[in-house]
Design a protein around this motif. Structure first.
Motif, PDB file in Angstrom:
ATOM      1  N   HIS A 130     -53.831  26.309 -39.415  1.00 30.32           N
ATOM      2  CA  HIS A 130     -54.774  27.464 -40.057  1.00 30.32           C
ATOM      3  C   HIS A 130     -55.512  28.018 -38.734  1.00 30.32           C
ATOM      4  N   TYR A 131     -55.770  27.274 -37.677  1.00 31.58           N
ATOM      5  CA  TYR A 131     -56.675  27.943 -36.535  1.00 31.58           C
ATOM      6  C   TYR A 131     -55.968  27.507 -35.329  1.00 31.58           C
ATOM      7  N   GLY A 132     -55.909  28.187 -34.496  1.00 30.48           N
ATOM      8  CA  GLY A 132     -55.785  28.229 -33.039  1.00 30.48           C
ATOM      9  C   GLY A 132     -56.671  27.267 -32.240  1.00 30.48           C
ATOM     10  N   ASP A 133     -57.979  27.442 -32.447  1.00 27.54           N
ATOM     11  CA  ASP A 133     -58.932  26.754 -31.865  1.00 27.54           C
ATOM     12  C   ASP A 133     -60.217  26.783 -32.577  1.00 27.54           C
ATOM     13  N   ILE A 134     -61.090  26.090 -32.075  1.00 25.44           N
ATOM     14  CA  ILE A 134     -62.528  26.055 -33.006  1.00 25.44           C
ATOM     15  C   ILE A 134     -63.061  27.413 -33.030  1.00 25.44           C
ATOM     16  N   TYR A 135     -62.981  28.329 -31.947  1.00 25.71           N
ATOM     17  CA  TYR A 135     -63.386  29.752 -32.023  1.00 25.71           C
ATOM     18  C   TYR A 135     -62.708  30.444 -33.071  1.00 25.71           C
ATOM     19  N   ALA A 136     -61.422  30.360 -33.385  1.00 20.49           N
ATOM     20  CA  ALA A 136     -60.725  30.874 -34.424  1.00 20.49           C
ATOM     21  C   ALA A 136     -61.399  30.425 -35.942  1.00 20.49           C
ATOM     22  N   LEU A 137     -61.768  29.126 -35.853  1.00 16.74           N
ATOM     23  CA  LEU A 137     -62.392  28.681 -37.072  1.00 16.74           C
ATOM     24  C   LEU A 137     -63.942  29.162 -37.361  1.00 16.74           C
ATOM     25  N   LEU A 138     -64.410  29.226 -36.336  1.00 13.12           N
ATOM     26  CA  LEU A 138     -65.796  30.075 -36.412  1.00 13.12           C
ATOM     27  C   LEU A 138     -65.484  31.287 -36.843  1.00 13.12           C
ATOM     28  N   GLU A 139     -64.755  32.047 -36.255  1.00 12.19           N
ATOM     29  CA  GLU A 139     -64.498  33.667 -36.648  1.00 12.19           C
ATOM     30  C   GLU A 139     -64.200  33.733 -38.082  1.00 12.19           C
ATOM     31  N   ALA A 140     -63.348  32.691 -38.595  1.00 13.07           N
ATOM     32  CA  ALA A 140     -62.937  32.613 -39.922  1.00 13.07           C
ATOM     33  C   ALA A 140     -64.345  32.633 -40.957  1.00 13.07           C
ATOM     34  N   VAL A 141     -65.037  31.731 -40.498  1.00 10.62           N
ATOM     35  CA  VAL A 141     -66.359  31.262 -41.148  1.00 10.62           C
ATOM     36  C   VAL A 141     -67.213  32.599 -41.215  1.00 10.62           C
ATOM     37  N   PHE A 142     -67.378  33.222 -40.094  1.00 10.00           N
ATOM     38  CA  PHE A 142     -68.173  34.333 -39.969  1.00 10.00           C
ATOM     39  C   PHE A 142     -67.668  35.440 -40.838  1.00 10.00           C
ATOM     40  N   ARG A 143     -66.281  35.630 -40.771  1.00 12.16           N
ATOM     41  CA  ARG A 143     -65.732  36.557 -41.818  1.00 12.16           C
ATOM     42  C   ARG A 143     -65.858  36.247 -43.142  1.00 12.16           C
ATOM     43  N   ARG A 144     -65.773  35.179 -43.568  1.00  5.62           N
ATOM     44  CA  ARG A 144     -66.189  34.715 -44.817  1.00  5.62           C
ATOM     45  C   ARG A 144     -67.549  35.086 -45.124  1.00  5.62           C
ATOM     46  N   ASP A 145     -68.405  34.768 -44.190  1.00  7.49           N
ATOM     47  CA  ASP A 145     -69.977  34.899 -44.670  1.00  7.49           C
ATOM     48  C   ASP A 145     -70.280  36.262 -44.740  1.00  7.49           C
ATOM     49  N   VAL A 146     -69.752  37.392 -43.826  1.00  8.63           N
ATOM     50  CA  VAL A 146     -69.943  38.722 -43.874  1.00  8.63           C
ATOM     51  C   VAL A 146     -69.514  39.041 -45.322  1.00  8.63           C
ATOM     52  N   GLN A 147     -68.070  38.662 -45.797  1.00 12.30           N
ATOM     53  CA  GLN A 147     -67.738  39.193 -46.968  1.00 12.30           C
ATOM     54  C   GLN A 147     -68.604  38.855 -48.149  1.00 12.30           C
ATOM     55  N   ARG A 148     -68.966  37.690 -47.976  1.00 10.36           N
ATOM     56  CA  ARG A 148     -70.196  37.093 -49.255  1.00 10.36           C
ATOM     57  C   ARG A 148     -71.494  37.614 -49.138  1.00 10.36           C
ATOM     58  N   PHE A 149     -71.944  38.148 -47.907  1.00 10.52           N
ATOM     59  CA  PHE A 149     -73.106  38.844 -47.891  1.00 10.52           C
ATOM     60  C   PHE A 149     -72.907  40.368 -48.582  1.00 10.52           C
ATOM     61  N   ARG A 150     -71.682  41.043 -48.134  1.00 11.52           N
ATOM     62  CA  ARG A 150     -71.582  42.062 -48.533  1.00 11.52           C
ATOM     63  C   ARG A 150     -71.495  42.207 -50.181  1.00 11.52           C
TER      64      ARG A 150
END
Length: 166
Positions: free
Chosen positions: A23-43
């Motif tokens: 699912h993720y290339g590294d920890i930062y890809a996971l972090l970016e996915a979490v941020f994308r999810r959080d931005v969508q939830r906020f919107r």
């Protein structure tokens, strides 16, 4: 942030390393996915017509609720993730406010986007300083000051950027 390993994550989540890397290339890809999810939830939680300061206060309160996480991200080598998250999360709030304020004026999309970017840059700078300083201070007061000094002058700023009608 740099001390967290994939092994730590997979052990805590009860999944294999292969599953993580599928699912993720590294920890930062996971972090970016979490941020994308959080931005969508906020919107998604942003009701149409919500005042900009209320949406921004909601954002700051959600970050403060996860103070430890955001402080670690800010302190890490890759804190640009936090900056990108903040720009993504605030774009819709500011753009909606600016477009509503600009109704009836002859202004280019380029200028509208510039005003949005300027407000985002200002807020992100204030926000990152707030995180750096341990998330102390009066959030509502800071946003009220932002509104009073800057947002109340948005119409004037947009009027000065109006295009001449041929």
């Amino acid at each position: 942030m740099e001390r967290i390993t994939v092994q730590d994550i997979v052990q805590r989540c009860g999944v294999s390393r292969n599953t993580f890397y599928y699912h993720y290339g590294d920890i930062y890809a996971l972090l970016e996915a979490v941020f994308r999810r959080d931005v969508q939830r906020f919107r998604d939680a942003h009701p149409p017509g919500e005042p900009a300061t209320e949406g921004l206060l909601r954002l700051m309160e959600s970050v403060k609720a996860r103070q430890r996480v955001f402080s670690h991200i800010y302190s890490s080598v890759n804190h640009d993730f936090l900056q990108r998250f903040l720009f993504q999360a605030t774009e819709e709030v500011f753009m909606e406010y600016i477009q509503k304020t600009a109704q009836g004026l002859n202004i280019s999309d380029k200028d509208l986007h510039f005003v949005c970017y300027a407000y985002q840059s200002m807020l992100v700078g204030i926000f990152l300083n707030w995180v750096r300083d341990g998330m102390k201070g009066d959030l509502a007061g800071t946003l009220e000051q932002l509104h009073r000094i800057f947002l109340n002058n948005t119409r004037h700023m947009i009027e000065s950027a109006q295009r001449e009608t041929p």
